[in-house]
Design an enzyme around this catalytic site. Structure first.
Site, PDB file in Angstrom:
ATOM      1  CE1 TYR A 180      -8.543  -6.966   0.600  1.00 27.03           C
ATOM      2  CE2 TYR A 180      -6.820  -7.649   2.027  1.00 27.03           C
ATOM      3  CZ  TYR A 180      -7.460  -6.917   1.001  1.00 27.03           C
ATOM      4  OH  TYR A 180      -6.403  -5.528   0.723  1.00 27.03           O
ATOM      5  CD  GLU A 181      -7.874  -8.209  -3.820  1.00 32.05           C
ATOM      6  OE1 GLU A 181      -8.294  -7.455  -4.866  1.00 32.05           O
ATOM      7  OE2 GLU A 181      -6.801  -8.388  -3.696  1.00 32.05           O
ATOM      8  CG  HIS A 223      -8.802   1.330   3.765  1.00 33.74           C
ATOM      9  ND1 HIS A 223      -7.778   0.699   3.756  1.00 33.74           N
ATOM     10  CD2 HIS A 223      -9.060   1.829   2.675  1.00 33.74           C
ATOM     11  CE1 HIS A 223      -7.338   0.669   2.670  1.00 33.74           C
ATOM     12  NE2 HIS A 223      -7.735   1.309   1.842  1.00 33.74           N
ATOM     13  CG  ASN A 259      -3.035   0.829  11.647  1.00 33.30           C
ATOM     14  OD1 ASN A 259      -2.754   0.537  10.254  1.00 33.30           O
ATOM     15  ND2 ASN A 259      -3.450  -0.133  12.649  1.00 33.30           N
ATOM     16  CG  HIS A 278      -4.830  -8.069  -0.497  1.00 33.09           C
ATOM     17  ND1 HIS A 278      -4.676  -7.380  -1.528  1.00 33.09           N
ATOM     18  CD2 HIS A 278      -3.648  -8.054   0.054  1.00 33.09           C
ATOM     19  CE1 HIS A 278      -3.860  -6.351  -1.217  1.00 33.09           C
ATOM     20  NE2 HIS A 278      -2.971  -6.877  -0.035  1.00 33.09           N
ATOM     21  CG  HIS A 288      -3.116  -2.610  -4.359  1.00 33.41           C
ATOM     22  ND1 HIS A 288      -2.104  -3.211  -3.835  1.00 33.41           N
ATOM     23  CD2 HIS A 288      -3.915  -2.362  -3.381  1.00 33.41           C
ATOM     24  CE1 HIS A 288      -2.033  -3.145  -2.481  1.00 33.41           C
ATOM     25  NE2 HIS A 288      -3.131  -2.517  -2.067  1.00 33.41           N
ATOM     26  CB  ALA A 303       0.367  -1.029   5.019  1.00 29.27           C
ATOM     27  CG  MET A 325      -5.501  -7.895   6.337  1.00 33.07           C
ATOM     28  SD  MET A 325      -6.764  -6.917   5.698  1.00 33.07           S
ATOM     29  CE  MET A 325      -7.224  -5.879   7.256  1.00 33.07           C
ATOM     30  CB  SER A 326      -0.435  -8.970   2.236  1.00 29.30           C
ATOM     31  OG  SER A 326       0.677  -8.239   2.844  1.00 29.30           O
ATOM     32  CB  SER A 386      -1.154   0.002   1.078  1.00 25.28           C
ATOM     33  OG  SER A 386      -1.612  -1.204   1.468  1.00 25.28           O
TER      34      SER A 386
HETATM   35  N1  HPA Z   1      -4.389  -5.000  10.748  1.00 24.17           N
HETATM   36  C1  HPA Z   1      -4.360  -5.636   9.476  1.00 24.17           C
HETATM   37  N2  HPA Z   1      -3.918  -5.243   8.782  1.00 24.17           N
HETATM   38  C2  HPA Z   1      -3.330  -3.885   8.455  1.00 24.17           C
HETATM   39  C3  HPA Z   1      -3.444  -3.094   9.609  1.00 24.17           C
HETATM   40  C4  HPA Z   1      -3.992  -3.451  10.814  1.00 24.17           C
HETATM   41  O1  HPA Z   1      -4.108  -2.751  11.941  1.00 24.17           O
HETATM   42  N3  HPA Z   1      -2.839  -1.826   8.929  1.00 24.17           N
HETATM   43  C5  HPA Z   1      -2.580  -1.996   7.750  1.00 24.17           C
HETATM   44  N4  HPA Z   1      -2.737  -3.324   7.282  1.00 24.17           N
END
Ligand code: HPA
Length: 277
Positions: free
Chosen positions: A85-86, A247, A235, A83, A61, A113, A211-212, A30
């Site tokens: 999740y898609e 997000h 974050n 990903h 992306h 990220a 998530m990756s 990201s």
């Molecule tokens: N959790 C999962 N995936 C993420 C996060 C998070 O806090 N931040 C960026 N990708």
């Protein structure tokens, strides 16, 4: 069969770029999507032009493979990843890096990220992933094994090459980026974690959540490919602060750190393409 599909993609990468050999690949996470277009002698191949390649469905992306020149070698840059999740199968999630390996890459750098879990981390930190915990119960090697790709039961104890991390550390320092390492914990998403899940991660020794990356790292370990991975903390993970996670916050932090991350990648590329020591 999967292997033939990978070979077709690797052949297309050679044909479309006009470059018979690539030494390393970088998967952009990201906020880094525009990085490759500015690089010297970049040749772009939309994912849609490569047979069997999955095309990303998520905003930011773009789905272009770039071939770039680094010193006297070539590297592949994946701008856009797919990903789990898609709705993609993990076979598709790891397709691109497997094709890169068949196109000659001995090294893959994965970027992403993540949410920061451990106390020593802050938003904007760039963290070299030293290991992972797979909390999803999913594995990209699930199903019949193809021995042409790798062994049935591959070891993953050095999945994030310790030798490569030793080479990356001084590069971080030259770029003025404090060198940190952390354990990345994979959740499928797309919902962020609950505070209780983050407490679990903390107790089992996880530093980052995301998530990756883990499927690609497992697939590369399977093929004996050297992997490095760098995570941008966008974050603090759920429950670590009062603020609910959004997000938008993740995207904003990714954009803010983009220039620093890109400068680091510029300096890391020569290390990645050089023959592993
Ligand atoms: N959790 C999962 N995936 C993420 C996060 C998070 O806090 N931040 C960026 N990708």
């Amino acid at each position: 069969m999967g292997y033939e599909k990978l070979e077709q993609a690797a052949a297309a990468i050679r044909d479309l770029t006009g470059r018979s050999e690539h030494s390393a690949a970088v998967v952009l996470g990201s906020g880094l999507g525009d990085y490759a277009a500015s690089l010297p002698h970049a040749i772009a191949a939309p994912y849609a032009s490569i047979p069997n390649f999955p095309a990303p469905r998520v905003e930011g992306h773009s789905g272009t493979l770039y071939s770039i020149q680094v010193a006297n070698r070539h590297a592949l840059i994946f701008a856009g990843r797919v990903h789990f999740y898609e709705g993609w199968e993990l076979f598709d999630v790891v397709f691109g890096v497997r094709a890169a390996a068949l196109a000659g890459c001995h090294t893959v750098l994965l970027t992403n990220a993540s949410g920061g879990v451990s106390r020593g981390l802050s938003v904007g930190d760039l963290v070299a992933i030293s290991d992972h915990v797979n909390l999803t119960g999913r594995n990209p090697l699930h199903g019949a094994n193809d021995d042409r790709i790798g062994p049935r039961f591959p070891g993953v104890s050095d999945a994030y090459s310790s030798a490569l991390r030793r080479e990356m550390k001084p590069v971080f320092e030259q770029c003025g980026v404090p060198y940190k390492e952390g354990v990345y914990t994979w959740f499928t998403g797309p919902s962020y974690e609950t505070p209780a899940e983050i407490e679990l991660v903390r107790r089992i020794g996880g530093d980052l959540v995301g998530m990756s990356t883990v499927p690609e790292a497992i697939a590369m370990a399977h093929m004996g490919i050297r992997v490095g991975a760098i995570s941008l903390v966008t974050n603090m993970a759920a429950g670590t602060t009062e603020e609910p996670l959004s997000h938008g916050e993740v995207q904003e932090a990714a954009e803010q750190a983009g220039a620093k991350f890109e400068a680091l990648l510029d300096s890391l590329l020569p290390v990645l393409v050089a023959d592993p020591r």
